[in-house]
Design a protein around this motif. Structure first.
Motif, PDB file in Angstrom:
ATOM      1  N   ILE A 181    -101.307 -12.951  29.417  1.00 43.59           N
ATOM      2  CA  ILE A 181    -100.689 -13.188  30.725  1.00 43.59           C
ATOM      3  C   ILE A 181     -99.349 -12.476  30.822  1.00 43.59           C
ATOM      4  O   ILE A 181     -99.015 -11.880  31.841  1.00 43.59           O
ATOM      5  N   GLU A 223    -105.281 -16.976  40.904  1.00 46.90           N
ATOM      6  CA  GLU A 223    -106.328 -16.291  40.129  1.00 46.90           C
ATOM      7  C   GLU A 223    -106.291 -16.682  38.650  1.00 46.90           C
ATOM      8  O   GLU A 223    -107.338 -16.757  37.989  1.00 46.90           O
ATOM      9  N   VAL A 224    -105.096 -16.916  38.137  1.00 48.01           N
ATOM     10  CA  VAL A 224    -104.953 -17.174  36.703  1.00 48.01           C
ATOM     11  C   VAL A 224    -105.168 -18.655  36.367  1.00 48.01           C
ATOM     12  O   VAL A 224    -105.638 -18.983  35.267  1.00 48.01           O
ATOM     13  N   VAL A 249    -107.278 -23.151  32.564  1.00 46.93           N
ATOM     14  CA  VAL A 249    -108.065 -24.374  32.390  1.00 46.93           C
ATOM     15  C   VAL A 249    -109.343 -24.072  31.601  1.00 46.93           C
ATOM     16  O   VAL A 249    -109.726 -24.816  30.680  1.00 46.93           O
ATOM     17  N   ALA A 250    -109.990 -22.963  31.912  1.00 48.90           N
ATOM     18  CA  ALA A 250    -111.232 -22.588  31.220  1.00 48.90           C
ATOM     19  C   ALA A 250    -110.973 -22.315  29.743  1.00 48.90           C
ATOM     20  O   ALA A 250    -111.769 -22.712  28.877  1.00 48.90           O
ATOM     21  N   ARG A 282    -106.206 -27.355  38.517  1.00 53.86           N
ATOM     22  CA  ARG A 282    -106.018 -25.944  38.902  1.00 53.86           C
ATOM     23  C   ARG A 282    -104.795 -25.800  39.805  1.00 53.86           C
ATOM     24  O   ARG A 282    -104.015 -24.861  39.662  1.00 53.86           O
ATOM     25  N   LEU A 333    -101.921 -10.257  38.881  1.00 55.45           N
ATOM     26  CA  LEU A 333    -102.762 -11.340  39.400  1.00 55.45           C
ATOM     27  C   LEU A 333    -101.896 -12.435  40.009  1.00 55.45           C
ATOM     28  O   LEU A 333    -100.717 -12.589  39.671  1.00 55.45           O
ATOM     29  N   SER A 361     -99.379  -9.149  35.166  1.00 55.06           N
ATOM     30  CA  SER A 361    -100.651  -8.426  35.300  1.00 55.06           C
ATOM     31  C   SER A 361    -100.938  -8.016  36.741  1.00 55.06           C
ATOM     32  O   SER A 361    -101.880  -7.258  36.984  1.00 55.06           O
ATOM     33  N   PRO A 418    -107.431 -21.037  37.126  1.00 52.25           N
ATOM     34  CA  PRO A 418    -108.726 -21.473  36.562  1.00 52.25           C
ATOM     35  C   PRO A 418    -108.986 -20.894  35.179  1.00 52.25           C
ATOM     36  O   PRO A 418    -109.716 -21.503  34.384  1.00 52.25           O
ATOM     37  N   LEU A 419    -108.376 -19.735  34.880  1.00 53.00           N
ATOM     38  CA  LEU A 419    -108.568 -19.136  33.557  1.00 53.00           C
ATOM     39  C   LEU A 419    -107.858 -19.955  32.482  1.00 53.00           C
ATOM     40  O   LEU A 419    -108.392 -20.148  31.383  1.00 53.00           O
TER      41      LEU A 419
END
Lengths: 202, 202
Positions: free
Chosen positions: A196, A160-161, A166-167, A137, A156, A154, A163-164
């Protein structure tokens, strides 16, 4: 002491190193088939034409072999993640990683199986995955910041982005392993990057 | 035939149904601890104060018990997913699901462990997950279409974004299980929804 047949001679040095890598790859195959808890050293030994005793010469325990599997993944990751100038990879390079993953389902299967198992009680891979996620992360946030600064299009933040990203990589792998015809992993990852930044990565 | 002690009397009907549910919940706990391959019927029986023979009266095999676990999850999902008028849930309701999941780590752990194991060879949960993902992607596309029509604000189609929503949910669960202090799952999911539509869900 019995002298079991050894189809391949066991030596140290370069030959020993090659043999170790062969064993680690065999362990990855066995984990992909049965998971880590379901894996037996006997099955790994059989794949490489060693007796179990011969295998213990290279890896004294099943957990040592697991650590070698996880370490090998880290080495691949370093190869993928760091460009030749030592900087973290660019966002465009992450697409290359996902495309490469789509051609190495065996490896992705091993690590997806280990990731799943690692949430069960007292699993020996748990500390590895906890630390790995924190590190990845952080690296991903640095990659995003290098491309877009402190705010992405965005609004963000990179933190904030990260972990997204990686997920999305992990989650798409499971869907793709279950339905390789129905899920185009690189195309889905590129669609996520368009979320993004519709401009930069269209 | 021996007559083992039965702390709770075994009966059919409503009592039998309650007992079955108790067994399924115990099975979920054992899977969260050891995975499905590592789970033993003896461990499940012990948790509910039955002999293994008594357990087989309710579930004739370990695989029958797995199917009951997966079916229970489907029933919860139906409760979460379908609003009282029978329509698929709204995007806002997906946030509620993620928030609810953040308070049921035991269940999330069980299903994350099963998801991981399901990619290993000939796993009995594999057909379930393959079908589940196809269905959930379809339902999610319908949810996105109901909110935004054929194009989302990003220009992507509901079918392009649906696998991403599913991947985010699964992927965040793994990061959160490994690092519940470091990963705010509902906040991350809301950040993802802001990527989809900065206006509607800010």
């Amino acid at each position: 002491m019995p002298n079991p047949p050894r189809p391949h001679g066991v030596r140290h040095g370069a030959r020993g190193q090659a043999r170790r890598e062969e064993i680690v790859r065999a362990a990855m195959e066995v984990i992909a088939e049965r998971g880590y808890r379901g894996a037996s050293l006997a099955a790994v030994a059989e794949k490489v034409g060693l007796t179990q005793q011969g295998l213990l010469h290279y890896f004294p325990s099943k957990e040592d072999l697991l650590i070698a599997v996880l370490t090998m993944r880290d080495e691949w990751d370093r190869g993928d993640r760091v460009s030749s100038d030592g900087n973290p990879m660019t966002v465009a390079q992450t697409v290359g990683v996902v495309e490469a993953n789509a051609h190495r389902s065996a490896i992705i299967r091993t690590f997806s199986a280990l990731l799943g198992e690692s949430v069960t009680e007292d699993h020996p891979a748990e500390p590895y995955f906890r630390e790995r996620y924190r590190r990845v992360r952080g690296e991903m946030a640095a990659t995003l910041r290098a491309q877009w600064g402190d705010r992405l299009p965005s609004g963000l933040t990179p933190e904030e982005v990260a972990p997204l990203v990686v997920a999305i990589m992990d989650g798409l792998q499971f869907q793709w392993l279950h339905d390789p015809e129905g899920v185009d992993m690189p195309a889905s990852f590129r669609a996520f990057l368009r979320l993004i930044d519709p401009e930069a990565l269209a």
